[in-house]
Design a protein around this motif. Structure first.
Motif, short mmCIF file in Angstrom:
data_model
loop_
_atom_site.label_atom_id
_atom_site.label_comp_id
_atom_site.label_asym_id
_atom_site.label_seq_id
_atom_site.Cartn_x
_atom_site.Cartn_y
_atom_site.Cartn_z
N PHE A 117 0.90 -0.99 0.06
CA PHE A 117 -0.20 0.10 -0.16
C PHE A 117 0.96 1.03 0.45
CE2 PHE A 117 -2.57 3.39 2.28
CZ PHE A 117 -4.00 3.09 1.11
N ARG A 118 1.62 1.44 0.97
CA ARG A 118 2.71 2.94 1.01
C ARG A 118 3.55 2.98 0.09
NH1 ARG A 118 2.17 4.63 5.92
NH2 ARG A 118 3.83 6.91 5.28
N GLU A 119 3.97 1.46 -0.74
CA GLU A 119 4.81 1.46 -1.58
C GLU A 119 4.20 2.17 -2.87
OE1 GLU A 119 7.71 1.14 -1.09
OE2 GLU A 119 7.48 0.90 0.80
N THR A 120 3.35 2.38 -3.01
CA THR A 120 2.68 2.21 -4.57
C THR A 120 1.86 3.83 -4.31
OG1 THR A 120 0.60 2.08 -3.63
CG2 THR A 120 1.70 -0.05 -5.22
N ASN A 121 2.56 4.63 -4.95
CA ASN A 121 2.42 6.27 -4.94
C ASN A 121 2.32 6.83 -6.85
OD1 ASN A 121 3.35 7.56 -2.78
ND2 ASN A 121 4.88 5.51 -3.13
N ILE A 122 1.66 7.94 -6.46
CA ILE A 122 1.65 8.70 -8.10
C ILE A 122 2.84 9.31 -8.58
CG2 ILE A 122 -0.42 8.96 -8.17
CD1 ILE A 122 -0.29 11.70 -5.99
N ASP A 123 3.35 9.70 -9.07
CA ASP A 123 4.71 10.21 -9.90
C ASP A 123 4.43 11.65 -10.70
OD1 ASP A 123 6.93 10.46 -10.95
OD2 ASP A 123 6.80 9.13 -12.72
N PRO A 124 5.21 11.95 -10.49
CA PRO A 124 5.36 12.44 -8.40
C PRO A 124 4.68 13.11 -7.63
CG PRO A 124 5.51 14.59 -10.18
CD PRO A 124 4.92 13.92 -10.85
N GLY A 125 3.55 13.61 -7.61
CA GLY A 125 3.02 13.69 -6.37
C GLY A 125 1.53 15.60 -7.33
N GLY A 126 1.00 15.46 -6.34
CA GLY A 126 0.06 15.94 -6.78
C GLY A 126 -0.15 17.77 -6.62
N PHE A 127 1.16 18.34 -6.10
CA PHE A 127 1.67 19.42 -6.45
C PHE A 127 2.61 19.35 -7.58
CE2 PHE A 127 0.83 19.58 -1.52
CZ PHE A 127 -0.33 20.26 -2.29
N ALA A 128 2.27 19.45 -8.67
CA ALA A 128 3.13 19.56 -9.97
C ALA A 128 1.70 19.65 -11.23
CB ALA A 128 3.60 18.28 -10.39
N GLU A 129 2.35 19.45 -12.12
CA GLU A 129 1.73 20.36 -13.28
C GLU A 129 0.98 18.64 -14.34
OE1 GLU A 129 2.41 23.72 -16.09
OE2 GLU A 129 4.37 23.12 -16.15
N TYR A 130 1.84 18.05 -14.25
CA TYR A 130 1.47 16.76 -14.39
C TYR A 130 1.49 15.15 -14.04
CZ TYR A 130 0.95 19.12 -18.77
OH TYR A 130 0.69 19.77 -20.35
N ILE A 131 0.58 14.27 -13.80
CA ILE A 131 1.21 12.88 -12.78
C ILE A 131 1.17 11.68 -13.44
CG2 ILE A 131 1.41 14.14 -10.35
CD1 ILE A 131 -2.02 12.50 -10.48
N ARG A 132 2.05 10.83 -13.12
CA ARG A 132 1.93 9.85 -14.08
C ARG A 132 0.99 8.42 -13.09
NH1 ARG A 132 4.14 4.52 -13.32
NH2 ARG A 132 5.79 5.63 -12.14
N LEU A 133 0.23 7.92 -13.45
CA LEU A 133 -0.67 7.36 -12.51
C LEU A 133 -0.10 5.34 -13.08
CD1 LEU A 133 -4.16 8.68 -12.67
CD2 LEU A 133 -2.12 8.92 -10.11
#
Length: 342
Positions: free
Chosen positions: A104-120
């Protein structure tokens, strides 16, 4: 693209980083809004994350790229999702303790929500990404994650019709809990805090009793409302460990305390252990959200159970993340929920 990286207390930097590349089953999301969570504030103030970390997890946006194999979503879809995904097969997942899953804690969005784009990741896309109604603004949709967390917590509370419920802490999480409870068949919802502003906001959400513990005795109010029986449920929505022994004292026989905030940075406390046996009370901790509360959360925002317009008191630009954290953390500011918009 721009990303706002944490480096130290009061040190957030606008950095130019590469737009994440997506692979099989993944999507690229153009961030439209991201809520500022109490855990973001906690991490920034107490330096519990590494320098260079991009915070933010109450994200929502528009899909601008889809990887091979993605069939559930398409370019242009408006979506909201979560930050962590369980494996669904381990010891904890099989017992529906999804947030305790080692993955659970090892899966994250890339990089984080305070950015212009994220990879899911493919796991996020398959299990924890949801469409939002066209009628729902991106700002309002940022509340889906905290609302889902509260739904997850209230499941553990086993709330029943006629219960009297006390919420300790009138911040965003406390008032979300209050709004959800007001749509259950409970008798009374009480909320306590030290902020007159937050308590006045709680009143706006229809919470029955507000108690400023700087001025009034919480026990006196609880005794009056419950005819000296105590409350059936206490939800601790503030990270202050001294609230736990008080919560135990205020419980009715057979009552339950839900610990909804982290206490790890606070001193140990002493509680009346005798109550566990003679009064059959219980204390339960709940953390984060499982994949099974998001759709309910989106519905609760859409149908007005959660008054998103009143919840969100401030919008700030993405390059103001550091200012937003300082502002939201100040006990002197009249602020309920801050949303970062791009």
């Amino acid at each position: 693209m721009r990303a706002i990286a944490f480096h130290d207390v009061n040190d957030f930097r606008i950095e130019e980083v590469e737009v994440p590349k997506i692979g099989f089953g993944e999507v690229l999301l153009k961030l439209k809004a991201c809520g500022l969570c109490g855990t973001d504030i906690h991490k920034a103030i107490h330096k519990t994350v590494n320098p260079g970390t991009v915070l933010g997890h109450e994200y929502t946006g528009e899909i601008v790229k889809v990887g091979e194999g993605v069939t559930k979503f398409k370019i242009g879809d408006r979506v909201v999702g979560a930050i962590h995904v369980p494996c669904f097969t381990c010891h904890y997942c099989q017992r529906q303790h999804y947030t305790l899953c080692p993955e659970f804690r090892e899966t994250n969005i890339d990089p984080g929500g305070f950015a212009e784009y994220i990879r899911l990741s493919e796991k996020h896309v398959r299990h924890l990404l949801f469409g939002i109604p066209d009628s729902m603004s991106y700002q309002h949709a940022t509340l889906a994650e905290p609302v889902a967390c509260c739904i997850h917590g209230q499941k553990a509370a086993e709330i029943r019709p006629g219960d009297n419920v006390l919420i300790m802490g009138a911040g965003p999480i406390g008032v979300i809990h209050g709004q959800l409870l007001k749509h259950k068949d409970v008798s009374n919802v009480m909320i306590s805090d030290v902020s007159s502003y937050k308590l006045s906001k709680a009143k706006e959400f229809g919470i029955d009793y507000t108690v400023n513990i700087k001025n009034d005795s919480l026990k006196d109010v609880v005794d009056k409302v419950t005819d000296n029986q105590g409350v059936d449920i206490v939800i601790i929505a503030a990270g202050v460990s001294s609230l736990l022994p008080e919560a135990v004292q205020l419980l009715r026989r057979g009552g339950r305390v839900i610990c909804f905030s982290p206490f790890e940075k606070y001193p140990e406390v002493t509680i009346d252990a005798g109550r566990f046996f003679k009064d059959e009370i219980s204390i339960v901790g709940t953390y984060s959200v499982s994949p099974y509360e998001f759709e309910e959360a989106i519905l609760n925002i859409s149908n007005g159970t959660i008054d998103a317009e009143k919840m969100i008191t401030h919008e700030m630009a993405i390059d103001q993340v550091g200012e937003a954290i300082t502002f939201a953390a100040s006990p002197d500011e009249e602020v309920m929920k801050v949303v970062i918009v791009d």
